[in-house]
Design a protein around this motif. Structure first.
Motif, PDB file in Angstrom:
ATOM      1  N   ALA A  77       0.841  -1.196   0.000  1.00 51.07           N
ATOM      2  CA  ALA A  77       0.000   0.000   0.000  1.00 51.07           C
ATOM      3  C   ALA A  77       0.880   1.252   0.000  1.00 51.07           C
ATOM      4  CB  ALA A  77      -0.918  -0.010   1.231  1.00 51.07           C
ATOM      5  N   PRO A  78       0.347   2.385  -0.424  1.00 50.39           N
ATOM      6  CA  PRO A  78       1.118   3.635  -0.339  1.00 50.39           C
ATOM      7  C   PRO A  78       1.545   3.902   1.103  1.00 50.39           C
ATOM      8  CG  PRO A  78      -0.864   3.941  -1.654  1.00 50.39           C
ATOM      9  CD  PRO A  78      -0.988   2.588  -1.025  1.00 50.39           C
ATOM     10  N   LEU A  79       2.721   4.483   1.256  1.00 48.20           N
ATOM     11  CA  LEU A  79       3.301   4.754   2.568  1.00 48.20           C
ATOM     12  C   LEU A  79       3.564   6.246   2.710  1.00 48.20           C
ATOM     13  CD1 LEU A  79       4.805   3.952   5.241  1.00 48.20           C
ATOM     14  CD2 LEU A  79       6.856   3.629   3.821  1.00 48.20           C
ATOM     15  N   VAL A  80       3.056   6.855   3.796  1.00 43.37           N
ATOM     16  CA  VAL A  80       3.324   8.259   4.103  1.00 43.37           C
ATOM     17  C   VAL A  80       4.142   8.314   5.393  1.00 43.37           C
ATOM     18  CG1 VAL A  80       2.350  10.511   4.670  1.00 43.37           C
ATOM     19  CG2 VAL A  80       1.222   9.064   2.964  1.00 43.37           C
ATOM     20  N   ILE A  81       5.358   8.842   5.300  1.00 47.57           N
ATOM     21  CA  ILE A  81       6.228   9.026   6.459  1.00 47.57           C
ATOM     22  C   ILE A  81       5.961  10.424   7.017  1.00 47.57           C
ATOM     23  CG2 ILE A  81       8.612   9.084   7.270  1.00 47.57           C
ATOM     24  CD1 ILE A  81       9.332   7.379   4.789  1.00 47.57           C
ATOM     25  N   VAL A  82       5.647  10.500   8.315  1.00 45.24           N
ATOM     26  CA  VAL A  82       5.223  11.755   8.945  1.00 45.24           C
ATOM     27  C   VAL A  82       6.212  12.093  10.060  1.00 45.24           C
ATOM     28  CG1 VAL A  82       3.304  12.994  10.007  1.00 45.24           C
ATOM     29  CG2 VAL A  82       2.831  11.056   8.468  1.00 45.24           C
ATOM     30  N   SER A 133      -9.453   6.221   5.815  1.00 43.41           N
ATOM     31  CA  SER A 133     -10.432   6.480   4.757  1.00 43.41           C
ATOM     32  C   SER A 133      -9.896   6.129   3.376  1.00 43.41           C
ATOM     33  CB  SER A 133     -10.851   7.951   4.795  1.00 43.41           C
ATOM     34  OG  SER A 133     -11.661   8.283   3.699  1.00 43.41           O
ATOM     35  N   GLU A 134      -8.609   6.402   3.144  1.00 41.46           N
ATOM     36  CA  GLU A 134      -8.035   6.286   1.801  1.00 41.46           C
ATOM     37  C   GLU A 134      -7.153   5.051   1.617  1.00 41.46           C
ATOM     38  OE1 GLU A 134      -8.891   8.333  -0.647  1.00 41.46           O
ATOM     39  OE2 GLU A 134     -10.204   9.421   0.733  1.00 41.46           O
ATOM     40  N   ASN A 135      -6.985   4.265   2.671  1.00 38.67           N
ATOM     41  CA  ASN A 135      -6.258   2.983   2.591  1.00 38.67           C
ATOM     42  C   ASN A 135      -4.782   3.140   2.227  1.00 38.67           C
ATOM     43  OD1 ASN A 135      -8.570   1.470   3.282  1.00 38.67           O
ATOM     44  ND2 ASN A 135      -9.263   1.509   1.144  1.00 38.67           N
ATOM     45  N   PHE A 136      -4.102   4.038   2.953  1.00 37.93           N
ATOM     46  CA  PHE A 136      -2.645   4.089   2.865  1.00 37.93           C
ATOM     47  C   PHE A 136      -2.068   3.907   4.270  1.00 37.93           C
ATOM     48  CE2 PHE A 136      -3.958   8.567   3.290  1.00 37.93           C
ATOM     49  CZ  PHE A 136      -3.102   9.048   4.277  1.00 37.93           C
ATOM     50  N   ILE A 137      -0.766   3.640   4.338  1.00 34.67           N
ATOM     51  CA  ILE A 137      -0.069   3.372   5.594  1.00 34.67           C
ATOM     52  C   ILE A 137       0.611   4.646   6.078  1.00 34.67           C
ATOM     53  CG2 ILE A 137       1.805   2.029   6.634  1.00 34.67           C
ATOM     54  CD1 ILE A 137       1.327  -0.017   4.355  1.00 34.67           C
TER      55      ILE A 137
END
Length: 309
Positions: free
Chosen positions: A52-57, A80-84
């Protein structure tokens, strides 16, 4: 890219409901430079069982990953959008950006190696999609976001730094620059990472216009358009607009959410005393006003979702 504005009413509804998946998070631990480095991994049910798409915060100075996970609002958008989402922990609350170097056992912290290791591990285990890895951060976390874009262009698909321009030493390290989709959120009255830049002992922070021009040149953008955002709260003294650069090469894009009278904060539609990503009041003299017209996590994801590597 105007679809970000069209999706705001849904975002407002989502966050007012306080909707989130009842789902346990995982603390990842990596042995790096002889110490345990950790990060909080949030995987929504809709992102399980496939890459899945990955967002590093990344948080700002002297914060904690668990605090920023709660205050940024990213997990509700991910559900909601199914990313990690991935929330790394810094050493002593400080990222290793140029001219600001925390140490481990007398050696400079290798944050780049740590991030590369995390990304490669999640991709290898088919948790993350290696063509859709994104980075965003607040304040000094934003500076670390620029560092990742310059150091790992083969792994990072797009970035969204919030409440900081890039510094001069990072630009020098970034040459020759690589094309990269970039979204920024900056307040004109930011008294910490100043909109017009500054010179301090650890180097010069470029102004926000200089920073957008730097990325515009790298991405080869030729057009520019500004749109005022709807003003949702008459008592909010800030005003937000979206500036977008078009005609960019290599399927990239550059855009800036410019917040007039905005301070050093992470804008949220639902205002609270933690909207800045810190525990300080967002309307205090240090941090200035915080826009209630933007749900930053929603706008960041809307931008990220347009790009893959």
């Amino acid at each position: 890219m105007c679809r970000a504005l069209l999706r705001l009413p849904f975002a407002a509804f989502l966050f007012l409901l306080g909707w989130a998946a009842a789902h346990a998070d995982e603390v990842l631990t990596y042995k790096w430079q002889g110490v345990d480095r950790t990060a909080i991994l949030h995987i929504p049910k809709g992102a399980e069982g496939h890459p899945a798409p990955l967002v590093i915060v990344m948080y700002g100075s002297d914060d904690k990953a668990v605090n920023f996970q709660k205050n940024s609002g990213f997990d509700a958008v991910a559900d909601s959008e199914n990313f990690i989402t991935l929330y790394p922990e810094a050493i002593d609350g400080a990222w290793n950006i140029k001219n600001r170097k925390p140490v481990i056992n007398g050696e400079p912290v290798d944050d780049i190696g740590f991030f590369r290791t995390m990304i490669d591990d999640l991709v290898r285990r088919k948790i993350a999609d290696g063509t859709r890895v994104y980075a965003t951060g607040f304040s000094f976390g934003a500076l670390m976001t620029y560092t990742l874009a310059c150091a790992l262009p083969d792994r990072i698909s797009a970035i969204a730094p919030v409440a900081s321009a890039i510094n001069e030493a990072q630009v020098e390290d970034c040459k020759p620059g690589h094309t990269m989709p970039v979204m920024m959120v900056n307040g004109t009255d930011d008294d910490v990472q100043r909109y017009d830049g500054y010179i301090r002992s650890f180097g010069r922070l470029l102004s926000v216009p200089e920073t957008t021009e730097y990325w515009r040149r790298i991405d080869g953008c030729t057009g520019e358009n500004a749109t005022a955002l709807p003003h949702l709260n008459p008592h909010d003294l800030t005003r937000a607009s979206l500036v977008q650069w078009s005609g960019c090469q290599a399927d990239t894009g550059v855009q800036l959410y410019r917040v007039e009278n905005g301070g050093h904060c992470w804008p949220r539609l639902a205002k609270s005393d933690t909207s800045s990503g810190h525990d300080d009041p967002v309307d205090g003299p240090r941090f200035g006003g915080c826009s209630g017209d933007i749900e930053t996590a929603v706008e960041v994801w809307n931008f990220f979702s347009e790009f893959h590597r």
